[in-house]
Design a protein around this motif. Structure first.
Motif, PDB file in Angstrom:
ATOM      1  N   UNK A   1     -10.416 -12.170   6.086  1.00  0.00           N
ATOM      2  CA  UNK A   1      -9.427 -12.897   6.889  1.00  0.00           C
ATOM      3  C   UNK A   1      -8.778 -11.989   7.933  1.00  0.00           C
ATOM      4  N   UNK A   2      -8.177 -12.598   8.932  1.00  0.00           N
ATOM      5  CA  UNK A   2      -7.476 -11.834   9.941  1.00  0.00           C
ATOM      6  C   UNK A   2      -6.066 -11.498   9.509  1.00  0.00           C
ATOM      7  N   UNK A   3      -5.461 -10.519  10.188  1.00  0.00           N
ATOM      8  CA  UNK A   3      -4.065 -10.157   9.938  1.00  0.00           C
ATOM      9  C   UNK A   3      -3.539  -9.392  11.141  1.00  0.00           C
ATOM     10  N   UNK A   4      -2.246  -9.238  11.228  1.00  0.00           N
ATOM     11  CA  UNK A   4      -1.654  -8.544  12.365  1.00  0.00           C
ATOM     12  C   UNK A   4      -1.579  -7.045  12.147  1.00  0.00           C
ATOM     13  N   UNK A   5      -1.542  -6.618  10.884  1.00  0.00           N
ATOM     14  CA  UNK A   5      -1.350  -5.209  10.583  1.00  0.00           C
ATOM     15  C   UNK A   5       0.093  -4.779  10.715  1.00  0.00           C
ATOM     16  N   UNK A   6       0.940  -5.646  11.274  1.00  0.00           N
ATOM     17  CA  UNK A   6       2.320  -5.258  11.548  1.00  0.00           C
ATOM     18  C   UNK A   6       3.316  -5.882  10.576  1.00  0.00           C
TER      19      UNK A   6
END
Length: 343
Positions: free
Chosen positions: A246-251
């Motif tokens: 899945x995607x994520x912002x990392x922030x």
């Protein structure tokens, strides 16, 4: 202690961290991690200090890579911003990084890879700008030096009444680079039509072979840029050009199995024309051998991939276990550049 960063570089880093140490900021990170991940804040706080001092891990790296959820061995598989910065400093020749740091220099050096029209406002009068805009009714203006998409702006020719005044305004704002708006591949437009969704590919040229070290697909939310500062997020891409989580912002705490606006699947995403993307960055990576470690931003159009820019510090993109369940990072793939940095 990590051996992937030279002792002098580590000591400079530790000294810098000590002189800029902000107890409240570190405690704030530790408290946020503890709340999000069900940990005890004092333990997280002490662990963060240890990994900052002895394992080349900045506090933000510790947070973004979910180190509180990983074992020591698992953490050692991840790249960190300090390691990456050290590698870039060690192998990239300082005198030549202007080819990547300055977007005007980049466009001149990599003109054959751009696939779009552009002009330098310092070399173009108002009439030239007007003619460019009439040909490209939607166009992009950029500051030559900028990071995280903060110096990127989108304009429409129909909004301009006085081209002399508009040119002066752009120059006063430092927006010297004018570029044709990119039309992305229809498959990418299905995810977010309002933003050019780019692929970041990190490469290292060892003088004979180009190594693809990491790839990530960035997704926008309709703004002019797909960077985090504009609300974007990313998913990691495997050697076949496919998403592997899945995607994520990392922030901050985030997880995207589908794009939040279009509903398109992130976990089933595949970079269109992936073989041509790899071929493009492989050729580009050999253009400036003195700067062998680069993070490329690639846009895929209906006609094929083209370069947006190259980053002499490639940018830290890693999986995040709380979002993806994946507990292994990309450090092993960086062995070629790590070994080169020790020579």
């Amino acid at each position: 202690m990590s051996r992937d960063v030279a002792l002098t570089a580590r000591m400079k880093y530790i000294l810098k961290r000590l002189t800029s140490f902000d107890l409240s900021r570190v405690w704030s990170f530790a408290s946020q991690i503890a709340e999000e991940q069900g940990k005890w804040a004092p333990r997280v706080f002490c662990d963060m200090l240890i990994w900052a001092a002895f394992h080349d891990t900045a506090y933000i790296d510790y947070y973004e890579a979910d180190f509180a959820l990983l074992s020591k061995a698992e953490r050692k598989t991840f790249m960190t911003s300090l390691i990456q910065h050290h590698l870039a400093q060690a192998v990239n020749k300082r005198a030549d990084i202007h080819n990547f740091e300055n977007k005007l220099d980049f466009n001149r050096r990599f003109a054959e890879y751009l696939g779009r029209d552009w002009l330098d406002l310092d070399q173009a009068d108002a009439e030239t700008l007007k003619a460019f805009a009439e040909k490209n009714p939607v166009f992009i203006a950029k500051t030559p030096v900028g990071r995280e998409g903060k110096g990127v702006f989108r304009y429409e020719a129909s909004d301009v009444a006085d081209w002399n005044a508009f040119r002066d305004e752009l120059r006063d704002k430092g927006q010297r680079l004018i570029e044709q708006n990119i039309v992305q591949h229809p498959y990418l437009a299905e995810y977010c039509a309002g933003t050019v969704n780019t692929t970041r590919v990190a490469t290292f040229f060892d003088g004979e072979k180009v190594h693809v070290l990491m790839a990530a697909q960035k997704f926008g939310r309709g703004a002019v840029s797909d960077q985090f500062t504009w609300g974007g997020f990313f998913t990691m891409i495997d050697e076949h050009g496919r998403s592997f989580g899945p995607g994520h912002t990392g922030k901050h705490k985030s997880r995207y199995e589908t794009h939040p606006d279009s509903g398109k699947s992130i976990v089933e995403f595949e970079v269109p024309m992936w073989d041509r993307v790899v071929e493009l960055v492989t050729r580009a990576a050999q253009e400036v051998p003195s700067v062998p470690y680069i993070g490329w931003d690639v846009a895929v159009t209906p006609e094929g991939p083209l370069l947006i820019e190259g980053n002499w510090t490639p940018g830290l993109y890693e999986t995040r276990v709380s979002a993806t369940g994946i507990r292994t990072g990309s450090r092993a793939k960086h062995r070629p550049v790590i070994e080169a940095s020790r020579r």
